[in-house]
Write a protein that holds these residues in place. Structure first.
Motif, PDB file in Angstrom:
ATOM      1  N   LYS A 245       0.809  -1.223   0.000  1.00 47.80           N
ATOM      2  CA  LYS A 245       0.000   0.000   0.000  1.00 47.80           C
ATOM      3  C   LYS A 245       0.841   1.271   0.000  1.00 47.80           C
ATOM      4  CE  LYS A 245      -3.639  -2.360   2.627  1.00 47.80           C
ATOM      5  NZ  LYS A 245      -4.351  -2.416   3.926  1.00 47.80           N
ATOM      6  N   TYR A 246       2.175   1.110   0.122  1.00 51.08           N
ATOM      7  CA  TYR A 246       3.041   2.292   0.217  1.00 51.08           C
ATOM      8  C   TYR A 246       4.337   2.090  -0.571  1.00 51.08           C
ATOM      9  CZ  TYR A 246       0.100   3.591   4.190  1.00 51.08           C
ATOM     10  OH  TYR A 246      -0.965   3.924   4.996  1.00 51.08           O
ATOM     11  N   ILE A 247       4.841   3.199  -1.116  1.00 51.07           N
ATOM     12  CA  ILE A 247       6.219   3.269  -1.606  1.00 51.07           C
ATOM     13  C   ILE A 247       6.956   4.227  -0.690  1.00 51.07           C
ATOM     14  CG2 ILE A 247       7.759   4.003  -3.468  1.00 51.07           C
ATOM     15  CD1 ILE A 247       5.625   3.324  -5.459  1.00 51.07           C
ATOM     16  N   PHE A 248       8.093   3.782  -0.189  1.00 50.78           N
ATOM     17  CA  PHE A 248       8.891   4.634   0.693  1.00 50.78           C
ATOM     18  C   PHE A 248       9.833   5.524  -0.113  1.00 50.78           C
ATOM     19  CE2 PHE A 248       8.041   1.141   3.785  1.00 50.78           C
ATOM     20  CZ  PHE A 248       7.464   1.915   4.787  1.00 50.78           C
ATOM     21  N   LEU A 261       5.127   6.911  -9.516  1.00 50.55           N
ATOM     22  CA  LEU A 261       4.904   5.472  -9.503  1.00 50.55           C
ATOM     23  C   LEU A 261       3.762   5.099  -8.567  1.00 50.55           C
ATOM     24  CD1 LEU A 261       5.780   2.752 -10.580  1.00 50.55           C
ATOM     25  CD2 LEU A 261       7.576   2.671  -8.850  1.00 50.55           C
ATOM     26  N   ALA A 262       3.694   5.781  -7.433  1.00 48.52           N
ATOM     27  CA  ALA A 262       2.621   5.518  -6.471  1.00 48.52           C
ATOM     28  C   ALA A 262       1.263   5.828  -7.082  1.00 48.52           C
ATOM     29  CB  ALA A 262       2.831   6.342  -5.206  1.00 48.52           C
ATOM     30  N   LYS A 263       1.201   6.921  -7.837  1.00 50.65           N
ATOM     31  CA  LYS A 263      -0.054   7.300  -8.482  1.00 50.65           C
ATOM     32  C   LYS A 263      -0.479   6.246  -9.502  1.00 50.65           C
ATOM     33  CE  LYS A 263      -2.232  11.153 -10.967  1.00 50.65           C
ATOM     34  NZ  LYS A 263      -2.002  12.493 -11.583  1.00 50.65           N
ATOM     35  N   VAL A 267      -1.191   3.583  -4.953  1.00 50.19           N
ATOM     36  CA  VAL A 267      -0.757   3.403  -3.566  1.00 50.19           C
ATOM     37  C   VAL A 267      -0.308   4.757  -3.028  1.00 50.19           C
ATOM     38  CG1 VAL A 267      -0.049   1.008  -3.968  1.00 50.19           C
ATOM     39  CG2 VAL A 267       1.639   2.850  -4.203  1.00 50.19           C
ATOM     40  N   ASP A 268       0.046   4.810  -1.736  1.00 51.60           N
ATOM     41  CA  ASP A 268       0.493   6.052  -1.110  1.00 51.60           C
ATOM     42  C   ASP A 268       2.009   6.042  -0.932  1.00 51.60           C
ATOM     43  OD1 ASP A 268      -2.057   7.179  -0.827  1.00 51.60           O
ATOM     44  OD2 ASP A 268      -2.434   5.994   0.972  1.00 51.60           O
ATOM     45  N   THR A 269       2.556   7.200  -0.587  1.00 54.60           N
ATOM     46  CA  THR A 269       3.987   7.297  -0.280  1.00 54.60           C
ATOM     47  C   THR A 269       4.176   7.596   1.210  1.00 54.60           C
ATOM     48  OG1 THR A 269       4.008   9.659  -0.837  1.00 54.60           O
ATOM     49  CG2 THR A 269       4.636   8.101  -2.585  1.00 54.60           C
TER      50      THR A 269
END
Length: 305
Positions: A245-248, A261-263, A267-269
């Protein structure tokens, strides 16, 4: 004198005073100090470890300014002067600082500078089967940080034997804090359902090794490497496969790629700091290696639910 001319003279004078004040404020912390062990550290974590162990007897200088990513940073003439004239120089090693070899080679034969390769003896991860190349981000393992802090402590004792007891006590206190940090990570990450993380920068191999996680990175060991379309496709597939659910991303490098990429992946950052340096805001807030590692842990636990 005309009012207009007087106005410009006053403005110029004020700007000159402000500029002088800014210059003195920014350089004061970079000056060598008589009567203390002057230690120049190549980047933030080593500066933080040195400060905690050296206490009142050490003047620690962090070469890389706040807000600057250290991978591609190189020293200026003032930095080289400070390094040459200090009593101790601490660098990470394991290939992190590309400029160190030239600096050490430039030292005069009679130099008394004590040089510490902080990662010496730490449990390093090889990045290539055929060559002795290592992932330099060893400080992201609290257990490695203990070893690195010990290397710094030994150099301080060598430079200032009269304060050996204080250095030993400070080190023991700080090493216990790092041990407690490791225990928090082990306890909390053992309880998470997921074990995979998506990151912008492949900096977290030590953290993953110590706590049973796996990282998938958009970019390699250097945070400014350019990913290919294939790299982005693999990351997207990885996130879907593991239902992430997240990219760090990290504070000292642009988050534009991670957010794009998250968009695309819906997913969220979220921040996962490699603690290569502090932002100006973190410095003002009194953040430290341990406080940021705790924030990293909180974000990891949230992402791995």
């Amino acid at each position: 004198m005309s009012n207009k001319r007087f106005f410009y003279i006053v403005i110029f004078a004020v700007l000159a005073i402000v500029a002088t004040g800014c210059a003195s404020n920014s350089s004061t912390k970079d000056k060598l100090v008589d009567g203390k062990v002057n230690v120049v550290a190549s980047f933030y974590p080593l500066y933080e470890f040195t400060r905690n162990i050296g206490g009142e007897y050490v003047n620690a200088i962090n070469l890389v300014p706040a807000g600057v990513e250290p991978h591609d940073w190189s020293p200026k003439s003032r930095d080289i002067k400070n390094m040459t004239k200090s009593q101790v120089f601490v660098y990470q090693g394991a290939g992190f600082e590309g400029w160190v070899k030239d600096f050490l080679g430039s030292l005069p034969a009679d130099s008394t500078l004590k040089v510490v390769e902080a990662s010496q003896g730490a449990n390093l991860i090889k990045t290539s089967e055929n060559k002795d190349e290592f992932d330099p981000h060893a400080w992201l393992s609290p257990l490695n940080a203990i070893k690195m802090a010990n290397n710094i402590k030994e150099a301080l004792i060598s430079a200032d034997p009269a304060h050996k007891e204080a250095f030993e006590q400070n080190y023991a206190s700080y090493a216990q804090k790092l041990t407690d940090l490791d225990a928090r990570y082990r306890k909390e990450l053992a309880l998470t359902k997921k074990k995979e993380i998506a990151v912008s920068h492949q900096a977290f191999a030590y953290l993953c090794r110590d706590y049973g996680l796996t990282q998938m990175a958009i970019m390699g060991l250097s945070p400014d490497a350019e990913p290919t379309a294939q790299d982005l496709k693999k990351m997207n597939e990885y996130m879907k496969e593991h239902e992430l659910k997240y990219i760090f991303f990290e504070e000292l490098v642009s988050d534009k790629l991670a957010k794009t990429l998250a968009k695309d992946a819906k997913v969220d950052t979220m921040v996962l700091s490699p603690i290569e340096g502090l932002t100006d805001e973190q410095v003002k807030a009194g953040e430290s290696y341990i406080s940021i590692m705790d924030k990293n842990l909180k974000n990891l636990v949230k992402a791995l639910q």
